[in-house]
Design an enzyme around this catalytic site. Structure first.
Site, PDB file in Angstrom:
ATOM      1  N   ARG A  30       0.728  -1.201  -0.071  1.00 40.74           N
ATOM      2  CA  ARG A  30      -0.077   0.083   0.073  1.00 40.74           C
ATOM      3  C   ARG A  30       1.039   1.319   0.086  1.00 40.74           C
ATOM      4  NH1 ARG A  30      -4.318  -1.452   4.315  1.00 40.74           N
ATOM      5  NH2 ARG A  30      -5.464  -3.073   3.548  1.00 40.74           N
ATOM      6  N   ARG A  34      -3.036   6.935   1.015  1.00 37.99           N
ATOM      7  CA  ARG A  34      -3.511   8.169   1.571  1.00 37.99           C
ATOM      8  C   ARG A  34      -2.574   8.781   2.348  1.00 37.99           C
ATOM      9  NH1 ARG A  34      -8.846   6.075   3.806  1.00 37.99           N
ATOM     10  NH2 ARG A  34      -7.854   4.071   3.894  1.00 37.99           N
ATOM     11  N   ARG A  43      -6.845  12.235  -5.259  1.00 40.65           N
ATOM     12  CA  ARG A  43      -8.084  11.593  -4.740  1.00 40.65           C
ATOM     13  C   ARG A  43      -9.309  12.594  -4.332  1.00 40.65           C
ATOM     14  NH1 ARG A  43     -11.044   8.749  -3.927  1.00 40.65           N
ATOM     15  NH2 ARG A  43     -10.871   7.501  -2.383  1.00 40.65           N
ATOM     16  N   ASP A  79      -6.869  -2.613  -6.988  1.00 44.00           N
ATOM     17  CA  ASP A  79      -7.427  -3.026  -6.014  1.00 44.00           C
ATOM     18  C   ASP A  79      -7.824  -4.701  -6.133  1.00 44.00           C
ATOM     19  OD1 ASP A  79      -9.073  -2.197  -3.579  1.00 44.00           O
ATOM     20  OD2 ASP A  79     -10.086  -3.645  -4.540  1.00 44.00           O
ATOM     21  N   TYR A 155     -14.845 -11.233   0.590  1.00 42.58           N
ATOM     22  CA  TYR A 155     -15.549 -10.208   0.090  1.00 42.58           C
ATOM     23  C   TYR A 155     -16.984 -10.411  -0.809  1.00 42.58           C
ATOM     24  CZ  TYR A 155     -11.406  -7.523   1.723  1.00 42.58           C
ATOM     25  OH  TYR A 155     -10.597  -6.844   2.606  1.00 42.58           O
TER      26      TYR A 155
END
Length: 355
Positions: A30, A34, A43, A79, A155
């Protein structure tokens, strides 16, 4: 390559093969995300899924940690749920986490899933990989990835991350043959997906099995492991495969049977203990606790050095034990990367890689 030095790609591949390196290759799961202000700037204007599907944006975001931190490998920004959408499921991706609003509940739902054409249906990802490779040239490894079948199934059945994963486990136990079909379908789709990434220029690929630690050994060996083995065999040794498992100490012996070239482990596993258990044939990646990057600089330095030195520079890629956390100070992320890169190993010091 200059003066006999080793490129980042050569260093990375040597570590994947379980060989000695003059210093460890270092990157972070990652790493494009962010905690970086330049990522947040993009973003603020674009939705997550839009960024994943817009090659020029995915390229830019993938390159940000390379420019800012000097990481030794670039993982394409995407993703793990992209294949779920390509298989026919509705997908929502936002800051609140992933959501599949019409999750799998029945055998008919499983039968409706399709094995997609990776180059056509997810061509945006292949364009991003090609663009990154063009940007950085032949000396920097570019990594592709996918979710492992069990984790993706979690998921697809739950609809989102849920503590205990009761719905997916109930389906697994109540309808084991149907669940095995689900995992086989995911595996078949993932083989094509990873092959397309390799054809686009990926130096190596990583399978993320974030939720495998939720399984006991018996269920892992019956359900999760065969599907992972199928994918790794299907990729066929074209490039190294890294298999990441979280909270998997109780599964490690079975995980080692996956066929992966590199096992990426979290901070709950001692690297020296893992090497003693697994032997020298499998390289290891990891395994600094991402929370350490919130600690004082001295702690970051000490933990990074200790982790880098744990395996003596043999078959080891330095990484975090999970993805970097939102809010991580950029200076601590840089300190982790640079500290790891400064740890040298005497037996191969003469071939320090270029940076």
């Amino acid at each position: 390559m200059t003066n006999g030095s080793m490129t980042r790609k050569e260093l990375f591949l040597r570590a994947c093969r379980g060989e000695a390196v003059p210093r460890l290759p270092v990157w972070m799961m990652r790493q494009a995300g962010r905690y970086l202000p330049e990522y947040r700037e993009i973003r603020a204007k674009r939705a997550f899924l839009e960024v994943c599907k817009t090659p020029e944006l995915a390229i830019e975001i993938s390159l940000q940690p390379f420019r800012r931190l000097g990481v030794d490998a670039i993982i394409v920004f995407s993703d793990i749920l992209i294949p779920a959408e390509a298989m026919g499921m509705k997908l929502e991706l936002g800051d609140a986490g992933p959501n599949l609003p019409e999750p799998i509940r029945t055998e008919r739902d499983i039968e409706a899933l399709r094995i997609f054409d990776a180059a056509g249906d997810t061509g945006f990802l292949m364009e991003a990989i090609q663009g990154i490779v063009r940007e950085v040239g032949p000396t920097v490894p570019v990594l592709g990835f996918a979710g492992a079948p069990w984790t993706l199934a979690c998921y697809m059945v739950e609809g989102r991350t849920k503590e205990g994963f009761a719905t997916v486990k109930a389906l697994m136990w109540e309808k084991p043959r149907a669940f095995e079909l689900l995992l086989k379908k995911i595996a078949a789709a993932t083989i094509g997906y990873l092959k397309a990434q390799i054809a686009a220029g990926a130096t190596a690929v990583q399978l993320f099995d974030t939720w495998c630690g939720e399984l006991n050994l018996e269920d892992y060996e019956r359900f999760a492991l065969p599907a992972v083995r199928e994918i790794i065999a299907g990729v066929g040794g074209a490039v190294p495969v890294i298999y990441y498992t979280k909270a998997s100490h109780h599964l490690l012996g079975a995980v080692a049977k996956s066929g992966a070239d590199v096992l990426s482990v979290d901070w709950r596993i001692d690297l020296a203990e893992a090497r003693a258990m697994l032997g020298p044939g499998i390289a290891l990646q990891g395994n600094v606790d991402p929370a350490v990057l919130f600690a004082p600089a001295e702690k970051v330095l000490n933990v990074t050095r200790q982790t880098a030195e744990a395996l003596g520079g043999i078959g080891h890629i330095l990484n975090l034990g999970h993805g970097i956390l939102q809010g991580t100070p950029v200076e601590n992320a840089r300190l982790f990367i640079e500290t790891g890169q400064r740890v040298e190993f005497a037996e191969t010091k003469g071939a320090a890689p270029s940076r």
